[in-house]
Design a protein around this motif. Structure first.
Motif, PDB file in Angstrom:
ATOM      1  N   ARG A 135      65.850  64.802  11.868  1.00 34.06           N
ATOM      2  CA  ARG A 135      65.482  65.388  13.158  1.00 34.06           C
ATOM      3  C   ARG A 135      66.705  65.619  14.035  1.00 34.06           C
ATOM      4  O   ARG A 135      66.758  66.605  14.788  1.00 34.06           O
ATOM      5  CB  ARG A 135      64.497  64.471  13.884  1.00 34.06           C
ATOM      6  CG  ARG A 135      63.941  65.078  15.153  1.00 34.06           C
ATOM      7  CD  ARG A 135      62.985  66.202  14.841  1.00 34.06           C
ATOM      8  NE  ARG A 135      62.964  67.207  15.890  1.00 34.06           N
ATOM      9  CZ  ARG A 135      61.943  68.031  16.105  1.00 34.06           C
ATOM     10  NH1 ARG A 135      60.862  67.958  15.360  1.00 34.06           N
ATOM     11  NH2 ARG A 135      62.004  68.929  17.056  1.00 34.06           N
ATOM     12  N   GLU A 136      67.694  64.755  13.959  1.00 36.06           N
ATOM     13  CA  GLU A 136      68.892  64.930  14.782  1.00 36.06           C
ATOM     14  C   GLU A 136      69.627  66.219  14.401  1.00 36.06           C
ATOM     15  O   GLU A 136      70.047  66.988  15.264  1.00 36.06           O
ATOM     16  CB  GLU A 136      69.816  63.728  14.632  1.00 36.06           C
ATOM     17  CG  GLU A 136      71.046  63.787  15.537  1.00 36.06           C
ATOM     18  CD  GLU A 136      71.922  62.550  15.428  1.00 36.06           C
ATOM     19  OE1 GLU A 136      73.047  62.570  15.971  1.00 36.06           O
ATOM     20  OE2 GLU A 136      71.486  61.571  14.792  1.00 36.06           O
ATOM     21  N   ASP A 188      67.567  69.240  15.541  1.00 35.54           N
ATOM     22  CA  ASP A 188      67.716  69.498  16.977  1.00 35.54           C
ATOM     23  C   ASP A 188      69.054  70.161  17.280  1.00 35.54           C
ATOM     24  O   ASP A 188      69.139  71.032  18.149  1.00 35.54           O
ATOM     25  CB  ASP A 188      67.596  68.190  17.768  1.00 35.54           C
ATOM     26  CG  ASP A 188      66.169  67.663  17.810  1.00 35.54           C
ATOM     27  OD1 ASP A 188      65.235  68.450  17.523  1.00 35.54           O
ATOM     28  OD2 ASP A 188      65.997  66.474  18.129  1.00 35.54           O
ATOM     29  N   ALA A 195      69.471  73.781  18.958  1.00 35.92           N
ATOM     30  CA  ALA A 195      70.244  73.911  20.203  1.00 35.92           C
ATOM     31  C   ALA A 195      71.236  75.062  20.141  1.00 35.92           C
ATOM     32  O   ALA A 195      71.668  75.575  21.178  1.00 35.92           O
ATOM     33  CB  ALA A 195      70.983  72.600  20.490  1.00 35.92           C
TER      34      ALA A 195
END
Length: 274
Positions: free
Chosen positions: A260-261, A264, A268
């Protein structure tokens, strides 16, 4: 001489898309030209004005002499200022003035493209200055016109052409940005892979792989155990990569599996064009 066979697909796709725009806006009443689009601060009229302005520049028409109003909040760079001039100068044009100029521009530009005899790698002037090879110039025009066709279709609630020749070339134009997005902008680790599984009118799957040196490549082969997999519909994918919508606004249209990091970080930086 005739048009080089390598250039003809770009010309055909451009023609299909710009004529679709013409058919879309020709019957619009005056009020519809003021509908907002996904392009910040731009109406239907503004999007069409932008297309006319850039095609006229490629025709060799002189740049309009025009001073922009000082209260245009979205003009923060010289590039934006350059783009805005042919838009702002037409902001008070009527519907008949817009449609007649668009039709005339299409006629002139189509004639120019039919007579194109240069090689794909010929150096030509880029919009805004500088040099670009002819094939890249035509590809960028297909991309710009088709993406704006979709802006207009969403604004006017008239969906269509999501799998047209312009759509295919626009997809490939965008996919070139994914290796840098994943490997450099989002910082994916060497040896990792990120999968984009896109469904809808134009279905495709692409894997971005990061090599030991930290560089990204892209292919259509299936990856076993990717770090992240994005499952998304084609229109949402398009809107995200062209900066038309923020990821949070379409979170329910994007399924994410894996890290998930990293996901994201990719989201972004996902607006690779504006």
């Amino acid at each position: 001489m005739t048009v080089h066979s390598k250039l003809q697909p770009y010309i055909d796709a451009w023609t299909h898309s710009i004529e679709s725009i013409n058919e879309l806006v020709s019957p619009l009443p005056d009020g519809a030209w003021n509908h907002p689009t996904d392009c910040p601060y731009w109406s239907v009229r503004d999007v069409v004005s932008h297309i006319i302005g850039f095609e006229c520049e490629l025709l060799g028409d002189p740049r309009p002499i025009h001073t922009l109003p000082s209260d245009l909040r979205h003009i923060t760079t010289e590039s934006a200022r350059y783009t805005e001039v042919p838009v702002d100068i037409r902001r008070h044009h009527t519907a008949p003035e817009m449609t007649s100029e668009l039709e005339y521009t299409i006629i002139r530009r189509s004639r120019q493209l039919r007579n194109e005899s240069r090689q794909p790698d010929a150096e030509v002037r880029s919009i805004g200055g500088g040099e670009i090879v002819l094939e890249e110039q035509l590809w960028s025009r297909v991309f710009d016109v088709w993406v704006h066709e979709q802006d207009l279709r969403r604004a006017l609630d008239t969906p269509g052409n999501l799998a047209s020749p312009g759509a295919v070339l626009a997809r490939d134009y965008l996919l070139r940005s994914l290796p840098k997005l994943v490997a450099e902008d989002a910082g994916a680790k060497p040896g990792s892979a990120v999968v984009f599984d896109v469904h809808g009118p134009l279905e495709f799957m692409r894997t971005v792989r990061v090599n030991p040196e930290g560089r990204g490549t892209i292919d259509s082969a299936v990856s076993l155990g990717p770090a992240v997999t994005f499952v998304v519909d084609w229109e949402t994918f398009l809107r995200l990569l062209t900066g038309r919508v923020r990821p949070a606004a379409v979170a329910d249209h994007v399924k994410i599996e894996g890290d998930r990091e990293l996901a994201d970080a990719i989201l972004a930086n996902i607006a690779v064009t504006k």
